[in-house]
Scaffold this motif. Structure first.
Motif, PDB file in Angstrom:
ATOM      1  N   ASP A 174     103.645 126.904  22.005  1.00 39.05           N
ATOM      2  CA  ASP A 174     102.429 126.920  20.959  1.00 39.05           C
ATOM      3  C   ASP A 174     101.837 128.512  21.423  1.00 39.05           C
ATOM      4  N   ILE A 175     101.801 129.401  20.370  1.00 42.22           N
ATOM      5  CA  ILE A 175     101.444 130.655  20.926  1.00 42.22           C
ATOM      6  C   ILE A 175     100.238 131.054  19.853  1.00 42.22           C
ATOM      7  N   LYS A 176      99.471 129.951  19.479  1.00 47.30           N
ATOM      8  CA  LYS A 176      98.398 130.191  18.339  1.00 47.30           C
ATOM      9  C   LYS A 176      97.244 130.984  19.284  1.00 47.30           C
ATOM     10  N   ASN A 177      96.971 130.624  20.534  1.00 50.47           N
ATOM     11  CA  ASN A 177      95.938 131.393  21.062  1.00 50.47           C
ATOM     12  C   ASN A 177      96.211 132.951  21.370  1.00 50.47           C
ATOM     13  N   LYS A 178      97.398 133.424  21.180  1.00 49.79           N
ATOM     14  CA  LYS A 178      97.691 134.861  21.215  1.00 49.79           C
ATOM     15  C   LYS A 178      97.138 135.668  19.943  1.00 49.79           C
ATOM     16  N   TYR A 179      96.976 134.747  18.703  1.00 54.30           N
ATOM     17  CA  TYR A 179      96.480 135.637  17.557  1.00 54.30           C
ATOM     18  C   TYR A 179      95.053 135.317  17.317  1.00 54.30           C
ATOM     19  N   ASN A 180      94.452 136.097  16.609  1.00 52.29           N
ATOM     20  CA  ASN A 180      93.072 135.837  16.107  1.00 52.29           C
ATOM     21  C   ASN A 180      93.136 134.887  14.674  1.00 52.29           C
ATOM     22  N   LEU A 206     107.703 144.217  -4.675  1.00 50.41           N
ATOM     23  CA  LEU A 206     108.167 144.980  -3.630  1.00 50.41           C
ATOM     24  C   LEU A 206     106.729 145.064  -2.931  1.00 50.41           C
ATOM     25  N   LYS A 207     106.293 144.429  -1.669  1.00 42.40           N
ATOM     26  CA  LYS A 207     105.343 144.672  -1.109  1.00 42.40           C
ATOM     27  C   LYS A 207     105.495 144.938   0.444  1.00 42.40           C
ATOM     28  N   ILE A 208     104.499 146.001   0.855  1.00 44.27           N
ATOM     29  CA  ILE A 208     104.784 146.255   2.382  1.00 44.27           C
ATOM     30  C   ILE A 208     103.442 146.003   3.073  1.00 44.27           C
ATOM     31  N   ASN A 209     103.308 145.010   3.783  1.00 43.59           N
ATOM     32  CA  ASN A 209     102.016 144.715   4.611  1.00 43.59           C
ATOM     33  C   ASN A 209     101.927 145.162   6.020  1.00 43.59           C
ATOM     34  N   GLN A 210     100.666 145.634   6.253  1.00 45.93           N
ATOM     35  CA  GLN A 210     100.628 146.048   7.729  1.00 45.93           C
ATOM     36  C   GLN A 210      99.305 145.338   8.351  1.00 45.93           C
ATOM     37  N   ASN A 211      99.359 144.725   9.365  1.00 47.40           N
ATOM     38  CA  ASN A 211      98.272 143.974   9.852  1.00 47.40           C
ATOM     39  C   ASN A 211      97.484 144.909  10.856  1.00 47.40           C
ATOM     40  N   PHE A 212      95.962 144.617  10.995  1.00 51.73           N
ATOM     41  CA  PHE A 212      95.523 145.565  11.734  1.00 51.73           C
ATOM     42  C   PHE A 212      95.165 144.817  13.068  1.00 51.73           C
ATOM     43  N   ASN A 213      94.628 143.639  12.914  1.00 55.76           N
ATOM     44  CA  ASN A 213      94.048 143.049  14.115  1.00 55.76           C
ATOM     45  C   ASN A 213      94.287 141.428  14.436  1.00 55.76           C
ATOM     46  N   SER A 214      95.841 141.041  13.952  1.00 56.13           N
ATOM     47  CA  SER A 214      96.164 139.758  13.904  1.00 56.13           C
ATOM     48  C   SER A 214      96.354 139.416  15.509  1.00 56.13           C
ATOM     49  N   ILE A 215      96.776 140.250  16.389  1.00 63.92           N
ATOM     50  CA  ILE A 215      97.119 140.002  17.726  1.00 63.92           C
ATOM     51  C   ILE A 215      95.731 140.203  18.659  1.00 63.92           C
ATOM     52  N   LYS A 216      95.484 139.167  19.579  1.00 65.02           N
ATOM     53  CA  LYS A 216      94.284 139.641  20.296  1.00 65.02           C
ATOM     54  C   LYS A 216      94.574 140.518  21.206  1.00 65.02           C
ATOM     55  N   ILE A 224      94.933 146.700  38.454  1.00 59.42           N
ATOM     56  CA  ILE A 224      96.139 146.081  39.243  1.00 59.42           C
ATOM     57  C   ILE A 224      96.744 147.277  40.023  1.00 59.42           C
ATOM     58  N   GLY A 225      96.412 148.590  39.499  1.00 55.49           N
ATOM     59  CA  GLY A 225      97.134 149.656  40.324  1.00 55.49           C
ATOM     60  C   GLY A 225      97.860 150.749  39.400  1.00 55.49           C
ATOM     61  N   LEU A 226      98.998 150.537  39.299  1.00 59.51           N
ATOM     62  CA  LEU A 226     100.002 151.483  38.631  1.00 59.51           C
ATOM     63  C   LEU A 226     100.055 150.646  37.338  1.00 59.51           C
ATOM     64  N   ILE A 227      99.913 149.389  36.931  1.00 58.99           N
ATOM     65  CA  ILE A 227     100.096 148.737  35.699  1.00 58.99           C
ATOM     66  C   ILE A 227      99.086 148.668  34.986  1.00 58.99           C
ATOM     67  N   GLU A 228      98.943 149.291  33.817  1.00 58.85           N
ATOM     68  CA  GLU A 228      97.984 149.278  32.775  1.00 58.85           C
ATOM     69  C   GLU A 228      98.462 148.492  31.649  1.00 58.85           C
ATOM     70  N   PHE A 229      98.205 147.262  31.412  1.00 59.39           N
ATOM     71  CA  PHE A 229      98.857 146.626  30.244  1.00 59.39           C
ATOM     72  C   PHE A 229      98.235 147.011  28.807  1.00 59.39           C
ATOM     73  N   LYS A 230      99.068 147.301  28.071  1.00 61.66           N
ATOM     74  CA  LYS A 230      98.532 147.747  26.601  1.00 61.66           C
ATOM     75  C   LYS A 230      98.950 146.537  25.730  1.00 61.66           C
ATOM     76  N   ASN A 231      98.458 146.855  24.315  1.00 62.15           N
ATOM     77  CA  ASN A 231      98.510 145.735  23.364  1.00 62.15           C
ATOM     78  C   ASN A 231     100.061 145.617  22.784  1.00 62.15           C
ATOM     79  N   GLU A 232     100.451 144.626  22.327  1.00 67.36           N
ATOM     80  CA  GLU A 232     101.749 144.492  21.465  1.00 67.36           C
ATOM     81  C   GLU A 232     101.214 145.153  20.160  1.00 67.36           C
ATOM     82  N   LYS A 233     102.183 145.611  19.607  1.00 63.81           N
ATOM     83  CA  LYS A 233     101.965 146.256  18.140  1.00 63.81           C
ATOM     84  C   LYS A 233     101.907 145.451  17.291  1.00 63.81           C
TER      85      LYS A 233
END
Length: 246
Positions: A174-180, A206-216, A224-233
């Motif tokens: 269950d990854i509901k907490n991954k999303y807003n 025909l419809k094209i949808n682009q989400n803006f802030n669905s992923i937290k 951490i040093g070398l690693i700087e995590f970025k957001n999933e697209k």
């Protein structure tokens, strides 16, 4: 109770009055939704085993009751409240661990857009608008396995242990907490009015949808040093649908 009944009757009378003037049309559309492939690099280091998430095309579904309100001869407004199930095929790589499976995201969407009519008899409608999305559930199911080819013994010889090579585990998360719980997006759409019969009209969509802030935004890991995590697209989806005027 009487006040609620009076309010409901007033709304129905208002809608019926506008419907008789051909200003409002009740519409119902449904069809498949397709996810657009994306690759998210989750850190900016160049060490081996950089985590990344790849999504591939998968098929979900949507159903959308809506109202079309005629503003003028060549413009109209769509307002809807519908259910969307977006599905994605996922490949998640993190060092020597590879997870493959499917992700399903169920949500209620409230799209609103303005249409510009063109073509013969104004039968084509180009729309641009936005939507609010209310998350119902998000799950990910598949298999994780270890790729032993990246392991080393401390020198240049990789580990070739068959027990390690064949290590795998199924997951159902269950990854509901991954999303807003509430998010927003924008879309463009194209409609083509059609006739099913002399009394029944409908349309293709025909419809094209682009989400803006669905992923937290919770993937950052400073210090951490070398690693700087970025957001999933953020996900992009395409809806193909057929609709009917009710």
């Amino acid at each position: 109770m009487k006040q609620k009944l009076l309010l409901t009757l007033s709304i129905l009378f208002f809608i019926n009055s506008y419907s008789q003037q051909k200003k409002i049309e009740f519409q119902l559309s449904l069809g498949p939704t397709f996810s657009i492939p994306k690759t998210s690099k989750l850190n900016n280091s160049d060490i081996n085993g950089n985590p990344e998430i790849k999504t591939s095309i998968n098929i979900g579904a949507f159903i959308l009751p809506s109202l079309n309100y005629r503003l003028a001869e060549k413009t109209s407004l769509d307002i809807g409240l519908g259910f969307y199930m977006d599905r994605f095929t996922i490949e998640d790589r993190n060092a020597n661990v590879i997870s493959e499976g499917n992700r399903s995201v169920n949500q209620i969407q409230t799209p609103i857009n303005i249409n510009f009519h063109f073509g013969n008899n104004n039968s084509y409608l180009f729309g641009i608008g936005g939507f609010s999305s209310f998350l119902l559930s998000a799950k990910e199911k598949g298999e994780s396995r270890i790729n032993s080819s990246g392991f080393t013994t401390g020198g240049d010889i990789p580990i070739e242990n068959p027990l390690v090579t064949n290590m795998s585990q199924n997951f159902d998360n269950d990854i509901k907490n991954k999303y807003n719980s509430v998010s927003f997006g924008a879309f463009i759409q194209l409609k083509k009015n059609i006739s099913f019969s002399t009394k029944t009209n409908g349309f293709l969509l025909l419809k094209i949808n682009q989400n803006f802030n669905s992923i937290k935004n919770n993937h950052s890991a400073p210090g951490i040093g070398l690693i700087e995590f970025k957001n999933e697209k953020e996900p992009t989806t395409i809806n193909l649908g057929i609709g009917i005027e009710i």
